[in-house]
Write a protein that holds these residues in place. Structure first.
Motif, mmCIF file in Angstrom:
data_model
loop_
_atom_site.group_PDB
_atom_site.id
_atom_site.type_symbol
_atom_site.label_atom_id
_atom_site.label_comp_id
_atom_site.label_asym_id
_atom_site.label_seq_id
_atom_site.Cartn_x
_atom_site.Cartn_y
_atom_site.Cartn_z
ATOM 1 N N ALA A 1 70.566 72.270 27.413
ATOM 2 C CA ALA A 1 70.558 71.229 28.456
ATOM 3 C C ALA A 1 69.616 70.087 28.071
ATOM 4 O O ALA A 1 69.952 68.906 28.245
ATOM 5 N N ALA A 2 68.456 70.424 27.532
ATOM 6 C CA ALA A 2 67.499 69.388 27.122
ATOM 7 C C ALA A 2 68.070 68.543 25.989
ATOM 8 O O ALA A 2 67.966 67.311 26.002
ATOM 9 N N LEU A 3 68.679 69.197 25.003
ATOM 10 C CA LEU A 3 69.278 68.462 23.891
ATOM 11 C C LEU A 3 70.456 67.609 24.344
ATOM 12 O O LEU A 3 70.614 66.474 23.894
ATOM 13 N N ASP A 4 71.271 68.153 25.243
ATOM 14 C CA ASP A 4 72.403 67.386 25.765
ATOM 15 C C ASP A 4 71.920 66.117 26.467
ATOM 16 O O ASP A 4 72.466 65.034 26.261
ATOM 17 N N GLY A 5 70.891 66.259 27.283
ATOM 18 C CA GLY A 5 70.362 65.106 28.008
ATOM 19 C C GLY A 5 69.781 64.060 27.074
ATOM 20 O O GLY A 5 70.015 62.853 27.232
ATOM 21 N N LEU A 6 69.034 64.503 26.067
ATOM 22 C CA LEU A 6 68.442 63.572 25.113
ATOM 23 C C LEU A 6 69.526 62.900 24.274
ATOM 24 O O LEU A 6 69.478 61.690 24.036
ATOM 25 N N TYR A 7 70.511 63.665 23.832
ATOM 26 C CA TYR A 7 71.596 63.101 23.030
ATOM 27 C C TYR A 7 72.331 62.018 23.811
ATOM 28 O O TYR A 7 72.598 60.929 23.292
ATOM 29 N N THR A 8 72.622 62.298 25.062
ATOM 30 C CA THR A 8 73.315 61.321 25.910
ATOM 31 C C THR A 8 72.473 60.068 26.088
ATOM 32 O O THR A 8 72.970 58.944 25.971
ATOM 33 N N ALA A 9 71.183 60.243 26.323
ATOM 34 C CA ALA A 9 70.296 59.095 26.527
ATOM 35 C C ALA A 9 70.160 58.262 25.254
ATOM 36 O O ALA A 9 70.233 57.022 25.300
ATOM 37 N N LEU A 10 69.985 58.910 24.100
ATOM 38 C CA LEU A 10 69.850 58.174 22.850
ATOM 39 C C LEU A 10 71.155 57.471 22.468
ATOM 40 O O LEU A 10 71.131 56.351 21.960
ATOM 41 N N SER A 11 72.285 58.109 22.719
ATOM 42 C CA SER A 11 73.578 57.479 22.443
ATOM 43 C C SER A 11 73.757 56.231 23.298
ATOM 44 O O SER A 11 74.200 55.185 22.805
ATOM 45 N N ALA A 12 73.401 56.336 24.574
ATOM 46 C CA ALA A 12 73.512 55.177 25.468
ATOM 47 C C ALA A 12 72.585 54.053 25.025
ATOM 48 O O ALA A 12 72.963 52.873 25.022
ATOM 49 N N GLU B 1 69.551 78.706 23.655
ATOM 50 C CA GLU B 1 69.221 79.042 25.045
ATOM 51 C C GLU B 1 69.732 77.950 25.980
ATOM 52 O O GLU B 1 69.721 76.767 25.622
ATOM 53 N N PRO B 2 70.144 78.291 27.200
ATOM 54 C CA PRO B 2 70.666 77.287 28.136
ATOM 55 C C PRO B 2 69.703 76.124 28.394
ATOM 56 O O PRO B 2 70.116 74.963 28.419
ATOM 57 N N GLU B 3 68.419 76.422 28.545
ATOM 58 C CA GLU B 3 67.437 75.364 28.797
ATOM 59 C C GLU B 3 67.347 74.399 27.606
ATOM 60 O O GLU B 3 67.278 73.178 27.770
ATOM 61 N N GLY B 4 67.353 74.954 26.403
ATOM 62 C CA GLY B 4 67.300 74.136 25.197
ATOM 63 C C GLY B 4 68.553 73.293 25.035
ATOM 64 O O GLY B 4 68.480 72.111 24.684
ATOM 65 N N ARG C 1 55.883 74.743 22.908
ATOM 66 C CA ARG C 1 57.200 75.382 22.865
ATOM 67 C C ARG C 1 58.169 74.509 22.093
ATOM 68 O O ARG C 1 58.139 73.301 22.219
ATOM 69 N N ARG C 2 59.014 75.119 21.320
ATOM 70 C CA ARG C 2 60.054 74.415 20.574
ATOM 71 C C ARG C 2 61.389 74.623 21.280
ATOM 72 O O ARG C 2 61.607 75.645 21.916
ATOM 73 N N VAL C 3 62.266 73.659 21.116
ATOM 74 C CA VAL C 3 63.590 73.752 21.708
ATOM 75 C C VAL C 3 64.402 74.805 20.964
ATOM 76 O O VAL C 3 64.460 74.795 19.738
ATOM 77 N N ASP C 4 64.996 75.715 21.703
ATOM 78 C CA ASP C 4 65.903 76.703 21.135
ATOM 79 C C ASP C 4 67.310 76.333 21.593
ATOM 80 O O ASP C 4 67.666 76.538 22.761
#
Length: 157
Positions: A14-25, A9-12, A3-6
């Motif tokens: 949320a996943a991108l938001d979490g990864l962006y926050t983690a990589l920024s930190a 979509e809310p799930e996509g 599956r690719r991130v869309d």
């Protein structure tokens, strides 16, 4: 099924938001002012963060780089690189030569002293990373590196 991130979509999202926050930190933790001040103390590196980034690219290159090539590798403007290279050259960490056939163009390479500074900085950074990731398996670290490298490649033009 792969599956690719869309991002629509809310799930996509949320996943991108979490990864962006983690990589920024992670990026801020590893390269912020406090980390660099500590690196300067512990590794005995006298240059600022921008200069160290230039030195790292030059030390990793098998041949001297033109200012444009260096700017492209760092994803910055060439005038910024030219100023940093001059500063590093004044400190004996970089040497420049004129480009044959184009006397305006210059190539830069890290000197032995510049390579030693990079080696000390990288050894210190790897020691810190090893201390932080001591609970991880080699396989987990290899997977993390592969994922981060794919992310970096996706950001490069």
């Amino acid at each position: 099924m792969d599956r690719r991130v869309d991002p629509t979509e809310p799930e996509g999202r949320a996943a991108l938001d979490g990864l962006y926050t983690a990589l920024s930190a992670l990026a801020y933790t590893m390269t912020g002012n406090r980390a660099h001040s500590r690196l300067r103390r512990e590794a005995g590196v006298s240059v600022d963060r921008a200069s160290l980034a230039v030195l790292r690219v030059l030390a990793a290159s098998p041949e001297p780089l033109r200012m444009g090539e260096l700017a492209e590798a760092l994803m910055v403007n060439a005038p910024h690189v030219t100023r940093e290279v001059r500063r590093l050259e004044d400190g004996g960490l970089v040497a420049t030569t004129r480009e044959p056939g184009d006397q305006r163009a210059r190539r830069a390479r890290a000197t032995g002293e510049g390579r030693e500074a990079v080696a000390r900085a990288e050894a210190t950074g790897k020691r810190w990373l090893g201390e932080a990731l001591g609970e991880f398996s080699p396989e987990e670290l290899e997977t993390a590196a592969a994922v981060i490298n794919r992310i970096v490649a996706g950001f490069r033009p």
